[in-house]
Design an enzyme around this catalytic site. Structure first.
Site, PDB file in Angstrom:
ATOM      1  N   LYS A  52       0.841  -1.200   0.000  1.00  0.00           N
ATOM      2  CA  LYS A  52       0.000   0.000   0.000  1.00  0.00           C
ATOM      3  C   LYS A  52       0.880   1.257   0.000  1.00  0.00           C
ATOM      4  CE  LYS A  52      -3.855  -2.426   2.163  1.00  0.00           C
ATOM      5  NZ  LYS A  52      -4.676  -2.754   3.308  1.00  0.00           N
ATOM      6  N   GLN A  96      -5.508  -1.552   9.458  1.00  0.00           N
ATOM      7  CA  GLN A  96      -5.230  -2.853   8.834  1.00  0.00           C
ATOM      8  C   GLN A  96      -5.748  -3.984   9.727  1.00  0.00           C
ATOM      9  OE1 GLN A  96      -3.918  -3.294   5.760  1.00  0.00           O
ATOM     10  NE2 GLN A  96      -4.039  -5.509   5.946  1.00  0.00           N
ATOM     11  N   ASP A 119     -11.601   2.553   3.303  1.00  0.00           N
ATOM     12  CA  ASP A 119     -11.813   1.104   3.206  1.00  0.00           C
ATOM     13  C   ASP A 119     -13.294   0.769   3.016  1.00  0.00           C
ATOM     14  OD1 ASP A 119      -9.852  -0.850   3.184  1.00  0.00           O
ATOM     15  OD2 ASP A 119      -9.360  -0.601   5.303  1.00  0.00           O
TER      16      ASP A 119
HETATM   17  N1  GUN Z   1      -6.919  -6.962   5.763  1.00  0.00           N
HETATM   18  C1  GUN Z   1      -7.055  -7.704   4.649  1.00  0.00           C
HETATM   19  N2  GUN Z   1      -7.592  -6.970   3.657  1.00  0.00           N
HETATM   20  C2  GUN Z   1      -7.799  -5.744   4.153  1.00  0.00           C
HETATM   21  C3  GUN Z   1      -8.346  -4.538   3.605  1.00  0.00           C
HETATM   22  O1  GUN Z   1      -8.758  -4.451   2.447  1.00  0.00           O
HETATM   23  N3  GUN Z   1      -8.387  -3.480   4.453  1.00  0.00           N
HETATM   24  C4  GUN Z   1      -7.958  -3.557   5.738  1.00  0.00           C
HETATM   25  N4  GUN Z   1      -8.065  -2.466   6.483  1.00  0.00           N
HETATM   26  N5  GUN Z   1      -7.460  -4.642   6.273  1.00  0.00           N
HETATM   27  C5  GUN Z   1      -7.382  -5.732   5.471  1.00  0.00           C
END
Ligand code: GUN
Length: 287
Positions: A52, A96, A119
């Site tokens: 990211k 996350q 998200d």
């Molecule tokens: N953990 C696995 N996929 C994601 C996601 O798309 N966003 C977040 N915040 N955590 C994750």
């Protein structure tokens, strides 16, 4: 032989388009900024978070990471989120997942202001998605819909079978596919006979995290396969939920792992950060 849906290439194109939008914002003195919170040190999360931050760098989005000790209290976590909600230099907040079990992740997601919910996990975003309003959509489902659009895969009247009912992928996907006029079935660990559903599916989207779960005898000829799984096989190789080599022979379209859904998820996060920034500064002028 199926058409391989190239998520890596499409994501690259999307990032390049977003870079142009980001540069335009910067000319106006606005630099989009994403805050990423990680609690504890989950090895998979570290890899996702690194990807990211790289994508942010490529698009020109500023990136700020908050690495919290795994023993942090719920209150401390919520305090950080509240501080970031108020911080005018931060346009998007991402917590996350997973986080340690003593913490309540839903409470934490609920604390993120809707305006920075890149998200798409807050109740406001989820609710708006359910009633068909413009909102932040969870990045993996949004990336999958972009792939359908790019490859002219029309869901109108199609039988879409989703494997997995997570809040991140399966549940928002129901709404996204409904909006495209699909007939949607969701299968999960308590579904009696998954094969009965997959065998009649025009489109299968698998997000259950079991290597090679979807086999060729479970699908019909011409099926479209979207593989959200990211698993390691016995040899440590990255594989999806689908037995790619055999299913590919029957499918009309299929996503590979890696290089399919994964890069699209991250590109959609970048999309949502730019969207959040624009809405905060331009349309709503809240900052
Ligand atoms: N953990 C696995 N996929 C994601 C996601 O798309 N966003 C977040 N915040 N955590 C994750």
């Amino acid at each position: 032989m199926a058409v391989i849906i190239d998520g890596k290439l499409l994501a690259k194109k999307i990032r390049a388009d977003l870079k142009v939008e980001c540069d335009e914002l910067k000319k106006e003195g606005i630099t989009p900024k994403l805050a990423v919170i990680m609690v504890g040190d989950n090895p998979a999360s570290k890899v996702y978070v690194r990807n990211k931050s790289r994508a942010c760098n490529e698009v020109g989005i500023e990136y700020q990471e908050y690495l919290l000790d795994g023993k942090i209290s719920q209150e401390e976590l919520l305090d950080l989120i509240k501080t970031l909600n108020k911080d005018k230099t931060i346009n998007g907040i991402l917590l996350q997942s997973p986080i340690p079990e003593h913490l309540n992740i839903n409470e934490a997601f609920k604390t993120i202001t809707y305006l920075k919910d890149v998200d798409g996990f807050t109740p406001s975003s989820v609710g708006k998605l359910c009633i068909g309003e413009d909102t932040f959509v969870s990045c993996t489902p949004l990336g999958i819909i972009k792939m359908f659009e790019e490859y002219n895969i029309d869901l109108n009247g199609k039988d879409v079978v989703i494997l997995g009912r997570s809040n991140i992928v399966g549940r928002p996907l129901i709404q996204c596919c409904l909006q495209k006029n699909a007939t949607v079935t969701i299968c999960h660990s308590k579904t009696k006979n998954i094969e009965e559903h997959t065998k009649r599916a025009d489109v299968i989207i698998s997000a259950i995290g079991k290597p090679k779960f979807v086999t060729a005898d479970m699908v019909k000829d011409g099926v479209v396969i979207i593989d959200v799984g990211i698993n390691r096989d016995k040899n440590g190789k990255l594989v999806g939920d689908v037995d790619f080599d055999n299913v590919e022979k029957k499918a009309s379209y299929i996503t590979p792992v890696p290089g399919g859904v994964g890069p699209m998820t991250i590109a959609m996060l970048m999309n949502n950060v730019i969207k959040a920034t624009k809405e905060q500064y331009k349309e709503k002028s809240i900052l």
